[in-house]
Design an enzyme around this catalytic site. Sequence first.
Site, PDB file in Angstrom:
ATOM      1  CE  LYS A 134      39.315 -12.809 -23.391  1.00 19.72           C
ATOM      2  NZ  LYS A 134      38.361 -13.223 -22.358  1.00 19.72           N
ATOM      3  CG  ASP A 180      27.667  -8.248 -22.540  1.00 14.99           C
ATOM      4  OD1 ASP A 180      27.275  -8.668 -21.431  1.00 14.99           O
ATOM      5  OD2 ASP A 180      28.542  -8.816 -23.210  1.00 14.99           O
ATOM      6  NE  ARG A 208      29.067 -21.872 -30.029  1.00  9.14           N
ATOM      7  CZ  ARG A 208      30.286 -21.627 -30.473  1.00  9.14           C
ATOM      8  NH1 ARG A 208      30.451 -20.934 -31.595  1.00  9.14           N
ATOM      9  NH2 ARG A 208      31.346 -22.072 -29.839  1.00  9.14           N
ATOM     10  CG  ASP A 250      31.316 -18.157 -39.891  1.00 13.60           C
ATOM     11  OD1 ASP A 250      31.595 -18.719 -40.974  1.00 13.60           O
ATOM     12  OD2 ASP A 250      32.005 -18.265 -38.863  1.00 13.60           O
ATOM     13  CD  GLU A 298      27.853 -24.540 -37.256  1.00 13.96           C
ATOM     14  OE1 GLU A 298      28.983 -25.033 -37.029  1.00 13.96           O
ATOM     15  OE2 GLU A 298      27.594 -23.339 -37.033  1.00 13.96           O
ATOM     16  CG  HIS A 326      31.622 -22.503 -37.373  1.00 18.03           C
ATOM     17  ND1 HIS A 326      30.822 -23.124 -36.460  1.00 18.03           N
ATOM     18  CD2 HIS A 326      32.397 -21.655 -36.648  1.00 18.03           C
ATOM     19  CE1 HIS A 326      31.087 -22.685 -35.239  1.00 18.03           C
ATOM     20  NE2 HIS A 326      32.049 -21.782 -35.337  1.00 18.03           N
ATOM     21  N   GLY A 353      34.813 -18.405 -38.749  1.00 18.41           N
ATOM     22  CA  GLY A 353      35.192 -17.295 -37.868  1.00 18.41           C
ATOM     23  C   GLY A 353      36.616 -17.359 -37.349  1.00 18.41           C
TER      24      GLY A 353
END
Length: 516
Positions: A121, A141, A202, A226, A231, A250, A252
Site C-alpha cells: 500500500k 516485491d 522498519r 524515520d 527506538e 518515526h 510516518g
Amino acid sequence: MSPAELLAKVAQFDALIVRSGTKVTREVLEAGRGRLRVVGRAGVGIDNVDLQAATEAGCLVVNAPTANTVAAAEHGIALLASMARNVSQADAALKAGKWQRTKYVGVSLVGKTLAVMGFGKVGSEVARRAKGLGMHVIAHDPYAPADRARAIGAELVSFDEAIGRADFISLHMPLTPATSKVFNDESFAKMKNGVRIINVARGGVIDEDALVRALDSGKVAQAALDVFTEEPPAKDSKLVLHENVTVTPHLGASTVEAQEGVAIEIAEAVVGALRGELAATAVNAPMVPAEVMSELAPYVSLAEKLGKLAVQLVAGESGGIKGVKVVYTTARGPDDLDTRLLRAMVTKGIVEPVSSTFVNLVNADYTAKQRGLRITEERVSHESPVAEAPLESIQVRLSHVQSKFAGAISDGGDIVLEGRVKYGVPHLTVVGPYEVDVSLEGNLILCRQIDQPGMIGKVGNILGQTNVNISFMSVGRTFRGKQAIMAIGVDEEPDKETLEHIGHIPAIEEFVFLEL
C-alpha cells in the site's frame, strides 16, 4: 504501561489496542488467556505482536492498514526531497548563523531512478507520487502483481537489479526473519556509488553499522531515516549524528488526519471482532476480502452448525474423530470460491463442543491439527443457469466413527449431514440417506421411525404439553411405509422426561436431541 503492568492487568480485558511501542509477547497472551479475544494494532506493522502465540490462544489480531498509508507515503516523499536538497542541514546551519549556499548544493529528482523496495500500500503510493516528480520508478516485491505495478507506471525487477540500477532507494518492506538486515555490507556493495536511501518502513531491515560504513566510504551519499533498529536510538548513535543523514522520530503516520483515521479504523475493527463479525483486517486468520465475507456470511453459519451437529452424533469419545470431509456443491470455479473460511468454521463446529479450548476462526486449524483431525475438501460442480449464490450446498462427512443415531449413517458407512442456505437462513437438508428440510435455528430433535400416519401429531402433542415450541418440522423417507426421519426444530430444550416420552412412542426406533 510497563511490561509488568500490562502482564498484571491484561486478564481483566477482552481487547487490547496497542501502537508500535507496546510488545504483545507470548507472556502477555498467556496472561490474558481465557478472556483476551482481540489484539488491535493501531497501524500497519505487527512485528510487535507474537502472532503464533496469539493464534494458539485463539486471540484475533487485527490492524489498521489503510488509514495511515497516504501519510507514510507523503513522509517518504518529504524525506526524499529534503535529503536531495539538504533542507535539514541547511536549516540547522542558517539557524547557527552560517550562510553556506555552496556547501549545500543538492541533486535533482527529475529523470532519476527510484527503487521502491516493497510494493504494498505505502510503496505503491510512493511510486505514484515519484512518477509525478518525473522520476523513473522500478520496484521489487516478490508478492506484488505485475499488472498493478504497470498500472502505476512502475517496473517490477529482482532485488539485485533494483538496488543496482537505482539512484534513490525507498524502503517499504515489513520486518520479518527474511528481511532483517537485508540491507547490509553485501547489498550496499551492489549499489551505485553515491546512492541515496530513504526508510519509512522498519529500522531492522537495515544493518545500521553497515550503513555507517557505506556513508563514510561514499558508497551511500545520503540517507533519510524515520525508523531505527532501537527506538529511540542511542543519543550517541553514529548513524543519527552523521552529517549526511536526515532523521525524524518515526513520524510516518503522524498527521492529524492519519491519527484520527487509524483510531477510527482500529476501533471499528476491534468492536466488529468482539461482536463476532468477520474482520477484513485480521492478520492471523484466513485473509478474505470484505465483499467475499459479506457474500459467504450465511454459509459460514451453515458450515459451523453442520460441524456442531455432526460431532454430537458421534457415539463414545468424540475425540476419536480423525477424518472429516467437507463437500461443496457449487457452480463456481476454484478461483471464484474461497473455501478457507468455510473449512475453518466446520473445524470450529466440530472441535469446540468437545474441547476445553476456546476455538475461533483464528486457531481452528491449529487446534484441529493438535487433535490429529484431518480435514479434506472436495468440490462438486453444479450446473446452474443462474449461479448467483456462491454455493448450492455444503456436506460434512465423518468417517470411521460410530453414530449414536443410526439414521445419520449413509450407505457408505459415514455420518453425513448436508445443508443449504434458503432466504439467507441455514437449513439442514440431508441426514444420512434421508432428505429433510429444517431451519437451523434453536435446537433440533431427530427421530427415526416407521413411516405411518399420526406420527407428527403424537410427537407434537408431547412437546406441546411441556410448552416446548416447535419452529419447524420436516419428514424425509426412503420408501412409503418403510423408515422415515422426522427433523423437528424446537425453541426450548425439552427436559429428559419429555424426550423419554417421545422415545416410548412404539413406531419410533431411535431419537437424538442436538443443541445448536
